[in-house]
Design a protein around this motif. Structure first.
Motif, PDB file in Angstrom:
ATOM      1  N   GLY A  37       0.870  -1.158  -0.027  1.00  0.00           N
ATOM      2  CA  GLY A  37       0.089  -0.162   0.152  1.00  0.00           C
ATOM      3  C   GLY A  37       0.879   1.348   0.053  1.00  0.00           C
ATOM      4  O   GLY A  37       0.178   2.434   0.024  1.00  0.00           O
ATOM      5  N   ALA A  38       2.063   1.118  -0.038  1.00  0.00           N
ATOM      6  CA  ALA A  38       2.991   2.533   0.062  1.00  0.00           C
ATOM      7  C   ALA A  38       2.635   3.289  -1.247  1.00  0.00           C
ATOM      8  O   ALA A  38       2.707   2.643  -2.394  1.00  0.00           O
ATOM      9  N   ASP A  39       2.364   4.432  -1.319  1.00  0.00           N
ATOM     10  CA  ASP A  39       2.182   5.374  -2.553  1.00  0.00           C
ATOM     11  C   ASP A  39       3.348   6.100  -3.240  1.00  0.00           C
ATOM     12  O   ASP A  39       3.466   6.237  -4.019  1.00  0.00           O
ATOM     13  N   ARG A  40       4.268   6.479  -2.136  1.00  0.00           N
ATOM     14  CA  ARG A  40       5.377   7.231  -2.755  1.00  0.00           C
ATOM     15  C   ARG A  40       6.738   6.859  -1.790  1.00  0.00           C
ATOM     16  O   ARG A  40       6.808   6.092  -0.976  1.00  0.00           O
ATOM     17  N   TYR A  41       7.706   7.378  -2.640  1.00  0.00           N
ATOM     18  CA  TYR A  41       9.103   6.802  -2.030  1.00  0.00           C
ATOM     19  C   TYR A  41       9.931   7.980  -2.134  1.00  0.00           C
ATOM     20  O   TYR A  41      10.308   8.368  -3.066  1.00  0.00           O
ATOM     21  N   LEU A  42      10.672   8.369  -1.238  1.00  0.00           N
ATOM     22  CA  LEU A  42      11.614   9.556  -1.009  1.00  0.00           C
ATOM     23  C   LEU A  42      12.898   8.754  -1.009  1.00  0.00           C
ATOM     24  O   LEU A  42      13.201   7.953   0.000  1.00  0.00           O
ATOM     25  N   LEU A  43      13.853   9.213  -2.091  1.00  0.00           N
ATOM     26  CA  LEU A  43      15.386   8.605  -1.956  1.00  0.00           C
ATOM     27  C   LEU A  43      16.246   9.430  -2.642  1.00  0.00           C
ATOM     28  O   LEU A  43      16.414   9.536  -3.976  1.00  0.00           O
ATOM     29  N   ARG A  44      16.760  10.501  -1.935  1.00  0.00           N
ATOM     30  CA  ARG A  44      17.702  11.317  -2.690  1.00  0.00           C
ATOM     31  C   ARG A  44      18.696  10.628  -3.445  1.00  0.00           C
ATOM     32  O   ARG A  44      19.448   9.598  -2.696  1.00  0.00           O
ATOM     33  N   HIS A  45      19.044  11.342  -4.562  1.00  0.00           N
ATOM     34  CA  HIS A  45      20.081  10.641  -5.252  1.00  0.00           C
ATOM     35  C   HIS A  45      21.496  11.156  -4.556  1.00  0.00           C
ATOM     36  O   HIS A  45      22.686  10.638  -4.859  1.00  0.00           O
ATOM     37  N   GLU A  46      21.599  12.312  -3.952  1.00  0.00           N
ATOM     38  CA  GLU A  46      22.691  12.922  -3.120  1.00  0.00           C
ATOM     39  C   GLU A  46      23.642  13.732  -3.951  1.00  0.00           C
ATOM     40  O   GLU A  46      23.791  14.875  -3.776  1.00  0.00           O
ATOM     41  N   THR A  47      23.967  13.099  -5.154  1.00  0.00           N
ATOM     42  CA  THR A  47      24.804  13.926  -6.292  1.00  0.00           C
ATOM     43  C   THR A  47      24.730  12.945  -7.585  1.00  0.00           C
ATOM     44  O   THR A  47      24.869  11.852  -7.383  1.00  0.00           O
ATOM     45  N   ALA A  48      24.657  13.536  -8.536  1.00  0.00           N
ATOM     46  CA  ALA A  48      24.377  12.792  -9.862  1.00  0.00           C
ATOM     47  C   ALA A  48      26.014  12.458 -10.457  1.00  0.00           C
ATOM     48  O   ALA A  48      25.965  11.950 -11.551  1.00  0.00           O
ATOM     49  N   ASP A  49      27.036  13.153  -9.690  1.00  0.00           N
ATOM     50  CA  ASP A  49      28.396  12.992 -10.321  1.00  0.00           C
ATOM     51  C   ASP A  49      29.075  11.777  -9.646  1.00  0.00           C
ATOM     52  O   ASP A  49      29.364  11.900  -8.430  1.00  0.00           O
ATOM     53  N   ALA A  50      29.367  10.734 -10.457  1.00  0.00           N
ATOM     54  CA  ALA A  50      29.514   9.578  -9.509  1.00  0.00           C
ATOM     55  C   ALA A  50      31.057   9.558  -8.863  1.00  0.00           C
ATOM     56  O   ALA A  50      31.144   9.246  -7.834  1.00  0.00           O
ATOM     57  N   LYS A  51      32.112  10.670  -9.249  1.00  0.00           N
ATOM     58  CA  LYS A  51      33.076  11.072  -8.624  1.00  0.00           C
ATOM     59  C   LYS A  51      32.690  11.569  -7.325  1.00  0.00           C
ATOM     60  O   LYS A  51      33.421  11.115  -6.401  1.00  0.00           O
ATOM     61  N   HIS A  52      31.960  12.724  -7.261  1.00  0.00           N
ATOM     62  CA  HIS A  52      31.645  13.426  -5.990  1.00  0.00           C
ATOM     63  C   HIS A  52      30.831  12.356  -5.078  1.00  0.00           C
ATOM     64  O   HIS A  52      31.119  12.238  -3.812  1.00  0.00           O
ATOM     65  N   TYR A  53      30.018  11.479  -5.905  1.00  0.00           N
ATOM     66  CA  TYR A  53      29.524  10.273  -4.945  1.00  0.00           C
ATOM     67  C   TYR A  53      30.345   9.578  -4.190  1.00  0.00           C
ATOM     68  O   TYR A  53      30.093   9.231  -2.975  1.00  0.00           O
ATOM     69  N   ARG A  54      31.436   9.097  -4.674  1.00  0.00           N
ATOM     70  CA  ARG A  54      32.376   8.233  -4.151  1.00  0.00           C
ATOM     71  C   ARG A  54      33.232   9.158  -3.064  1.00  0.00           C
ATOM     72  O   ARG A  54      33.783   8.557  -2.101  1.00  0.00           O
ATOM     73  N   ARG A  55      33.121  10.608  -3.043  1.00  0.00           N
ATOM     74  CA  ARG A  55      33.907  11.188  -1.951  1.00  0.00           C
ATOM     75  C   ARG A  55      32.898  11.717  -0.746  1.00  0.00           C
ATOM     76  O   ARG A  55      33.258  12.127   0.233  1.00  0.00           O
ATOM     77  N   LEU A  56      31.378  11.295  -1.062  1.00  0.00           N
ATOM     78  CA  LEU A  56      30.620  11.572   0.119  1.00  0.00           C
ATOM     79  C   LEU A  56      30.190   9.971   0.815  1.00  0.00           C
ATOM     80  O   LEU A  56      29.588  10.073   1.882  1.00  0.00           O
ATOM     81  N   HIS A  57      30.708   9.144   0.122  1.00  0.00           N
ATOM     82  CA  HIS A  57      30.152   7.713   0.598  1.00  0.00           C
ATOM     83  C   HIS A  57      31.235   6.713   0.718  1.00  0.00           C
ATOM     84  O   HIS A  57      32.253   6.810  -0.156  1.00  0.00           O
ATOM     85  N   PRO A  58      31.294   5.500   1.462  1.00  0.00           N
ATOM     86  CA  PRO A  58      31.967   4.336   1.489  1.00  0.00           C
ATOM     87  C   PRO A  58      31.929   3.712   0.076  1.00  0.00           C
ATOM     88  O   PRO A  58      30.957   3.833  -0.730  1.00  0.00           O
ATOM     89  N   PRO A  59      32.682   2.997  -0.099  1.00  0.00           N
ATOM     90  CA  PRO A  59      32.872   2.018  -1.435  1.00  0.00           C
ATOM     91  C   PRO A  59      31.640   1.129  -1.646  1.00  0.00           C
ATOM     92  O   PRO A  59      31.341   0.931  -2.702  1.00  0.00           O
TER      93      PRO A  59
END
Ligand code: 5AD
Ligand code: FES
Length: 345
Positions: free
Chosen positions: A153-175
């Motif tokens: 029954g869930a209608d909506r889902y929030l999931l921020r992509h956080e950054t669309a730049d793969a290199k930037h993503y790796r600097r904000l997150h563990p591998p």
């Protein structure tokens, strides 16, 4: 034709144009022009209505270790909690009485909440409050898991992509975390018929105008029903403790750009924006936002859901954020409404 006019006329720009626009965010004439256009567009679609989402932060236990986040698993100082099903239902009950018709269950990626347990909670809430929308914000899961929750029954889902730049993503997150999987999740959610929310932090460490331009191009292509953006705010127990917070002005500027790009989007003025500026959420409305997400979590747990320092609405006085926000919205000419506040295509 100048870039801002082009955005207003065509609702889309190239990545290079977005980067150039973003680099000019301190130009007061420009930000005023974009904010006025954004508010005009927002009023055409949604009038003066501000939609409320009752946010229930139901667990701060998380298997992930995002470098920016105060409830990352490697923060031993975070005091962990998990609401029981009954506590969650109590939050919904008091929220319903206050006029909330959307509940957002948000939490860390807590292994206790298996598909069965979460689906059971979703089903119970939807059975008890069939006139309410239910939004989940519980991170990355499998297609099958998203499918079961949608079926429950869930209608909506929030999931921020956080950054669309793969290199930037790796600097904000563990591998273990990748932009690729994040995007897979967003596509799965879309395929399953959820109304989907993406988004990012403004001013996160290592972010450039080019990163933000990529974020905007991603939103332009993906066309999410909801977009959550808020300034990055350092948390004292993370490795970004000494990084500067994001800019309120740039956040407001981007809210306007996003409203113009996606006229129908449901766009919250976030708690992080309200944390960095005492009238941040009001200013968010005047930049093109049309949603607020007051806290419905039990007051006893609010301080524990500490993604960043100095988060507002965590004290005893905040037991009833709805009234507070109704006044705040009224002060800038908008009206909080009691309705599911679905996306208007
Ligand atoms: N500052 C601002 N926002 C944060 N989030 C997590 N940590 C921080 C922080 N330090 C945001 C992330 C996440 C959302 C739930 O909160 O974008 O997706
Ligand atoms: Fe929470 Fe004002 S909105 S106290």
């Amino acid at each position: 034709m100048n870039i801002a006019d082009k955005l207003v006329r065509e609702h889309r720009l190239t990545e290079t144009e977005y980067a150039e626009l973003i680099r000019s965010y301190e130009d007061k004439n420009l930000s005023k022009y974009l904010a006025d256009e954004a508010v005009r567009i927002r009023k055409e679609v949604y009038g003066d209505a501000v939609y409320v989402r009752g946010l229930i932060e139901f667990t701060n236990i998380c298997r992930n270790d995002c470098f920016y986040c105060g409830i990352r698993k490697s923060n031993p100082h975070a005091e962990r909690y998990r609401l029981t099903k009954e506590e969650i239902l109590d939050c919904c009950g008091s929220g319903y009485q206050l006029g909330y018709r959307t509940f957002v269950l948000q939490g860390g990626e807590d292994g206790y909440y298996t598909d069965d347990r979460l689906a059971d909670i979703v089903r119970t809430i939807k059975a008890r409050y069939p006139d309410c929308a239910l939004t989940l914000s519980v991170g990355e899961r499998s297609f099958e898991s998203y499918r079961l929750l949608r079926e429950a029954g869930a209608d909506r889902y929030l999931l921020r992509h956080e950054t669309a730049d793969a290199k930037h993503y790796r600097r904000l997150h563990p591998p273990e975390l990748s932009l690729e999987n994040r995007m897979r999740c967003l596509r799965d959610l879309r395929r399953l018929g959820y109304q989907v929310g993406a988004g990012f932090m403004v001013g996160s460490p290592y972010q450039t105008a080019e990163c933000l331009a990529e974020d905007l191009v991603f939103l332009q292509e993906f066309q999410p029903e909801m977009v959550g953006i808020g300034p990055f705010i350092p948390h004292h127990d993370t490795e970004f403790a000494n990084e500067p917070a994001g800019s309120v002005e740039l956040t407001l500027f981007l809210l306007s750009v996003i409203r113009i790009m996606l006229p129908h989007v449901l766009l919250p003025a976030t708690t992080a924006l309200g944390t960095l500026s005492p009238v941040g959420r009001e200013r968010g409305m005047l930049a093109g936002a049309n949603v607020v997400m007051p806290n419905l979590s039990p007051v006893k747990n609010r301080k524990q859901y500490e993604l960043y320092d100095n988060k507002i609405c965590t004290g005893e006085e905040a037991a009833e954020c709805r009234g507070c926000l109704a006044n705040r919205m009224k002060s800038v000419g908008f009206t909080l409404v009691t309705d599911r506040g679905d996306y208007k295509p």
